[in-house]
Design a protein around this motif. Structure first.
Motif, PDB file in Angstrom:
ATOM      1  N   PHE A   1       0.825  -1.208   0.000  1.00  0.00           N
ATOM      2  CA  PHE A   1       0.000   0.000   0.000  1.00  0.00           C
ATOM      3  C   PHE A   1       0.859   1.257   0.000  1.00  0.00           C
ATOM      4  CE2 PHE A   1      -1.815   3.414   2.645  1.00  0.00           C
ATOM      5  CZ  PHE A   1      -2.854   3.796   1.817  1.00  0.00           C
ATOM      6  N   VAL A   2       1.884   1.293   0.847  1.00  0.00           N
ATOM      7  CA  VAL A   2       2.748   2.477   0.924  1.00  0.00           C
ATOM      8  C   VAL A   2       3.378   2.762  -0.440  1.00  0.00           C
ATOM      9  CG1 VAL A   2       4.877   3.409   1.915  1.00  0.00           C
ATOM     10  CG2 VAL A   2       3.210   2.270   3.394  1.00  0.00           C
TER      11      VAL A   2
ATOM     12  N   VAL B   1      13.995   7.214   0.224  1.00  0.00           N
ATOM     13  CA  VAL B   1      13.698   7.316   1.657  1.00  0.00           C
ATOM     14  C   VAL B   1      12.638   6.295   2.054  1.00  0.00           C
ATOM     15  CG1 VAL B   1      12.717   8.799   3.458  1.00  0.00           C
ATOM     16  CG2 VAL B   1      14.363   9.737   1.841  1.00  0.00           C
ATOM     17  N   ILE B   2      11.582   6.208   1.270  1.00  0.00           N
ATOM     18  CA  ILE B   2      10.497   5.272   1.593  1.00  0.00           C
ATOM     19  C   ILE B   2      10.970   3.829   1.456  1.00  0.00           C
ATOM     20  CG2 ILE B   2       8.242   4.422   0.853  1.00  0.00           C
ATOM     21  CD1 ILE B   2       7.516   7.303   0.143  1.00  0.00           C
ATOM     22  N   SER B   3      11.707   3.533   0.407  1.00  0.00           N
ATOM     23  CA  SER B   3      12.197   2.167   0.203  1.00  0.00           C
ATOM     24  C   SER B   3      13.150   1.755   1.309  1.00  0.00           C
ATOM     25  CB  SER B   3      12.892   2.044  -1.154  1.00  0.00           C
ATOM     26  OG  SER B   3      11.973   2.238  -2.207  1.00  0.00           O
ATOM     27  N   ARG B   4      14.026   2.654   1.724  1.00  0.00           N
ATOM     28  CA  ARG B   4      14.936   2.364   2.842  1.00  0.00           C
ATOM     29  C   ARG B   4      14.153   2.106   4.120  1.00  0.00           C
ATOM     30  NH1 ARG B   4      18.458   7.128   4.034  1.00  0.00           N
ATOM     31  NH2 ARG B   4      19.160   5.790   5.742  1.00  0.00           N
ATOM     32  N   PHE B   5      13.143   2.925   4.366  1.00  0.00           N
ATOM     33  CA  PHE B   5      12.336   2.777   5.574  1.00  0.00           C
ATOM     34  C   PHE B   5      11.634   1.418   5.594  1.00  0.00           C
ATOM     35  CE2 PHE B   5       8.339   3.414   7.945  1.00  0.00           C
ATOM     36  CZ  PHE B   5       8.852   3.853   9.161  1.00  0.00           C
ATOM     37  N   LEU B   6      11.075   1.025   4.459  1.00  0.00           N
ATOM     38  CA  LEU B   6      10.359  -0.249   4.390  1.00  0.00           C
ATOM     39  C   LEU B   6      11.305  -1.439   4.479  1.00  0.00           C
ATOM     40  CD1 LEU B   6       7.751   0.523   1.567  1.00  0.00           C
ATOM     41  CD2 LEU B   6       7.348   0.498   4.040  1.00  0.00           C
ATOM     42  N   SER B   7      12.401  -1.387   3.745  1.00  0.00           N
ATOM     43  CA  SER B   7      13.297  -2.554   3.674  1.00  0.00           C
ATOM     44  C   SER B   7      14.188  -2.686   4.899  1.00  0.00           C
ATOM     45  CB  SER B   7      14.162  -2.476   2.412  1.00  0.00           C
ATOM     46  OG  SER B   7      15.022  -1.346   2.467  1.00  0.00           O
ATOM     47  N   GLN B   8      14.577  -1.560   5.515  1.00  0.00           N
ATOM     48  CA  GLN B   8      15.493  -1.618   6.647  1.00  0.00           C
ATOM     49  C   GLN B   8      14.778  -1.567   7.993  1.00  0.00           C
ATOM     50  OE1 GLN B   8      18.574   1.380   6.334  1.00  0.00           O
ATOM     51  NE2 GLN B   8      18.835   1.043   4.154  1.00  0.00           N
ATOM     52  N   VAL B   9      13.781  -0.705   8.115  1.00  0.00           N
ATOM     53  CA  VAL B   9      13.157  -0.469   9.427  1.00  0.00           C
ATOM     54  C   VAL B   9      11.939  -1.353   9.648  1.00  0.00           C
ATOM     55  CG1 VAL B   9      12.190   1.266  10.983  1.00  0.00           C
ATOM     56  CG2 VAL B   9      13.991   1.912   9.369  1.00  0.00           C
ATOM     57  N   VAL B  10      10.971  -1.273   8.737  1.00  0.00           N
ATOM     58  CA  VAL B  10       9.729  -2.038   8.920  1.00  0.00           C
ATOM     59  C   VAL B  10       9.999  -3.535   8.959  1.00  0.00           C
ATOM     60  CG1 VAL B  10       7.505  -2.618   7.850  1.00  0.00           C
ATOM     61  CG2 VAL B  10       8.282  -0.236   7.914  1.00  0.00           C
ATOM     62  N   SER B  11      10.986  -3.983   8.219  1.00  0.00           N
ATOM     63  CA  SER B  11      11.283  -5.416   8.148  1.00  0.00           C
ATOM     64  C   SER B  11      12.084  -5.926   9.342  1.00  0.00           C
ATOM     65  CB  SER B  11      12.056  -5.729   6.858  1.00  0.00           C
ATOM     66  OG  SER B  11      13.319  -5.076   6.875  1.00  0.00           O
ATOM     67  N   THR B  12      12.553  -5.010  10.204  1.00  0.00           N
ATOM     68  CA  THR B  12      13.391  -5.451  11.327  1.00  0.00           C
ATOM     69  C   THR B  12      12.941  -4.931  12.692  1.00  0.00           C
ATOM     70  OG1 THR B  12      14.905  -3.582  10.948  1.00  0.00           O
ATOM     71  CG2 THR B  12      15.468  -5.678   9.888  1.00  0.00           C
TER      72      THR B  12
ATOM     73  N   ASP C   1      15.357  13.464   6.630  1.00  0.00           N
ATOM     74  CA  ASP C   1      14.683  12.199   6.297  1.00  0.00           C
ATOM     75  C   ASP C   1      13.494  11.970   7.225  1.00  0.00           C
ATOM     76  OD1 ASP C   1      16.658  11.696   4.379  1.00  0.00           O
ATOM     77  OD2 ASP C   1      17.933  10.653   5.843  1.00  0.00           O
ATOM     78  N   LEU C   2      13.684  12.266   8.510  1.00  0.00           N
ATOM     79  CA  LEU C   2      12.595  12.104   9.475  1.00  0.00           C
ATOM     80  C   LEU C   2      11.444  13.050   9.138  1.00  0.00           C
ATOM     81  CD1 LEU C   2      14.489  11.694  12.886  1.00  0.00           C
ATOM     82  CD2 LEU C   2      13.914   9.980  11.153  1.00  0.00           C
ATOM     83  N   THR C   3      11.778  14.274   8.750  1.00  0.00           N
ATOM     84  CA  THR C   3      10.744  15.222   8.334  1.00  0.00           C
ATOM     85  C   THR C   3       9.980  14.683   7.132  1.00  0.00           C
ATOM     86  OG1 THR C   3      12.045  17.102   9.134  1.00  0.00           O
ATOM     87  CG2 THR C   3      10.312  17.576   7.527  1.00  0.00           C
ATOM     88  N   ALA C   4      10.724  14.090   6.188  1.00  0.00           N
ATOM     89  CA  ALA C   4      10.087  13.511   5.006  1.00  0.00           C
ATOM     90  C   ALA C   4       9.179  12.345   5.389  1.00  0.00           C
ATOM     91  CB  ALA C   4      11.156  13.043   4.023  1.00  0.00           C
ATOM     92  N   LEU C   5       9.626  11.488   6.297  1.00  0.00           N
ATOM     93  CA  LEU C   5       8.823  10.348   6.731  1.00  0.00           C
ATOM     94  C   LEU C   5       7.540  10.793   7.422  1.00  0.00           C
ATOM     95  CD1 LEU C   5      11.641   7.969   8.057  1.00  0.00           C
ATOM     96  CD2 LEU C   5      10.272   7.666   5.982  1.00  0.00           C
ATOM     97  N   VAL C   6       7.625  11.904   8.168  1.00  0.00           N
ATOM     98  CA  VAL C   6       6.417  12.475   8.780  1.00  0.00           C
ATOM     99  C   VAL C   6       5.468  12.948   7.685  1.00  0.00           C
ATOM    100  CG1 VAL C   6       5.497  14.357  10.191  1.00  0.00           C
ATOM    101  CG2 VAL C   6       7.556  13.137  10.935  1.00  0.00           C
ATOM    102  N   ASN C   7       5.997  13.665   6.712  1.00  0.00           N
ATOM    103  CA  ASN C   7       5.175  14.174   5.612  1.00  0.00           C
ATOM    104  C   ASN C   7       4.568  13.047   4.777  1.00  0.00           C
ATOM    105  OD1 ASN C   7       5.753  16.827   6.343  1.00  0.00           O
ATOM    106  ND2 ASN C   7       7.521  16.969   4.976  1.00  0.00           N
ATOM    107  N   TYR C   8       5.253  11.919   4.717  1.00  0.00           N
ATOM    108  CA  TYR C   8       4.749  10.777   3.958  1.00  0.00           C
ATOM    109  C   TYR C   8       3.768   9.936   4.771  1.00  0.00           C
ATOM    110  CZ  TYR C   8       8.830  11.869   1.014  1.00  0.00           C
ATOM    111  OH  TYR C   8       9.766  12.499   0.231  1.00  0.00           O
TER     112      TYR C   8
END
Length: 270
Positions: A113-114, A140-151, A172-179
């Motif tokens: 979905f993301v 940024v989104i791909s890194r967040f999903l593959s590195q953070v959400v998966s671990t 990056d954190l600001t971008a993740l908030v905006n996303y």
């Protein structure tokens, strides 16, 4: 249908039905017979999430209280939800209303979905690289999903972990908030979040109130499920009557009672 008949409801008429048993499961649908544990309950709620709402607008969202309506032992639900989160089969998100109020997504549904919501390509480059000078939205989104959400299996994450362990910078954190992927929990800590969750909750709460009104307006504040299904669904109930019925039963807003003429939904403490 006359006003009197609408208010009373088919099969109820002028005297209150006497229940023959209060059941442990909800028995709102024959498909419940295939549910043996929390995971199968999650998969079932996923199947009744309306496909129209899943068409890019929202992922199939499950509430923990819906699982309570399907699995008899709530302690088992809590334990199995934790186990499924720790094994990364599901991702749990805090609703921000109460400590125990959470929404659940199958992890694959969340990541898909993301990517679809933000138009992220599955072939985004550098998603496994920690340090990138000018990261793009896709990266940024791909890194967040593959590195953070998966671990990370918790429902929140500290800023220091995001920055030191995964190499995200302030921008990056600001971008993740905006996303819509993280939201502030407190100083130095972030909740994981679902894009468009606020829009979804507005639709969900309107539909929940509409479902309660349909039952509350009957003479004895109770209504047979078959009659409820036959009625015209209000425009505000976009998620469907079954989706809301499981939420109401699991949150103890209604009681599901097996009567001689089928399952009866009764308002509790109203």
């Amino acid at each position: 249908m006359s006003k009197r008949k609408w208010m009373v409801g088919a099969g109820i008429h002028n005297k209150r039905h006497k229940p023959v048993a209060i059941i442990g499961g909800s028995r709102l649908s024959p498909e419940e017979q295939s549910i043996t544990d929390t995971w199968s309950a999650i998969e079932y709620i996923r199947t009744i999430f309306p496909s129209k709402e899943r068409a890019g607008r929202f992922p199939p969202i499950i509430f923990k209280q819906q699982l309570y309506a399907l699995v008899k032992n709530r302690t088992d639900v809590d334990r199995e939800v934790n186990t499924l989160a720790e094994s990364f089969r599901i991702k749990v998100f805090h609703l921000g209303r109460g400590d125990d109020e959470v929404m659940i997504l199958i992890t694959e549904d969340f990541t898909s979905f993301v990517k679809k919501y933000h138009g992220v390509s599955n072939n985004s480059t550098d998603s496994n690289s920690k340090y990138i000078a000018s990261p793009s939205k896709d990266t940024v989104i791909s890194r967040f999903l593959s590195q953070v959400v998966s671990t990370e299996s918790d429902i929140s994450i500290s800023e220091s972990v995001l920055m030191k362990k995964y190499g995200f910078k302030d921008k990056d954190l600001t971008a993740l908030v905006n996303y819509g992927l993280i939201t502030l929990r407190d100083a130095g800590t972030w909740w994981f979040s679902v894009p468009a969750a606020g829009q979804f909750m507005k639709i969900f709460l309107k539909g929940k109130q509409a479902a309660l009104r349909m039952i509350r307006m009957t003479r004895f504040k109770e209504l047979h499920l078959t009659e409820l299904k036959r009625r015209k669904v209000p425009p505000s109930m976009k998620l469907g009557i079954l989706y809301h019925a499981y939420d109401l039963a699991g949150s103890d807003s209604i009681k599901c009672i097996e009567s001689t003429s089928g399952t009866l939904l009764r308002i509790i403490n109203d």
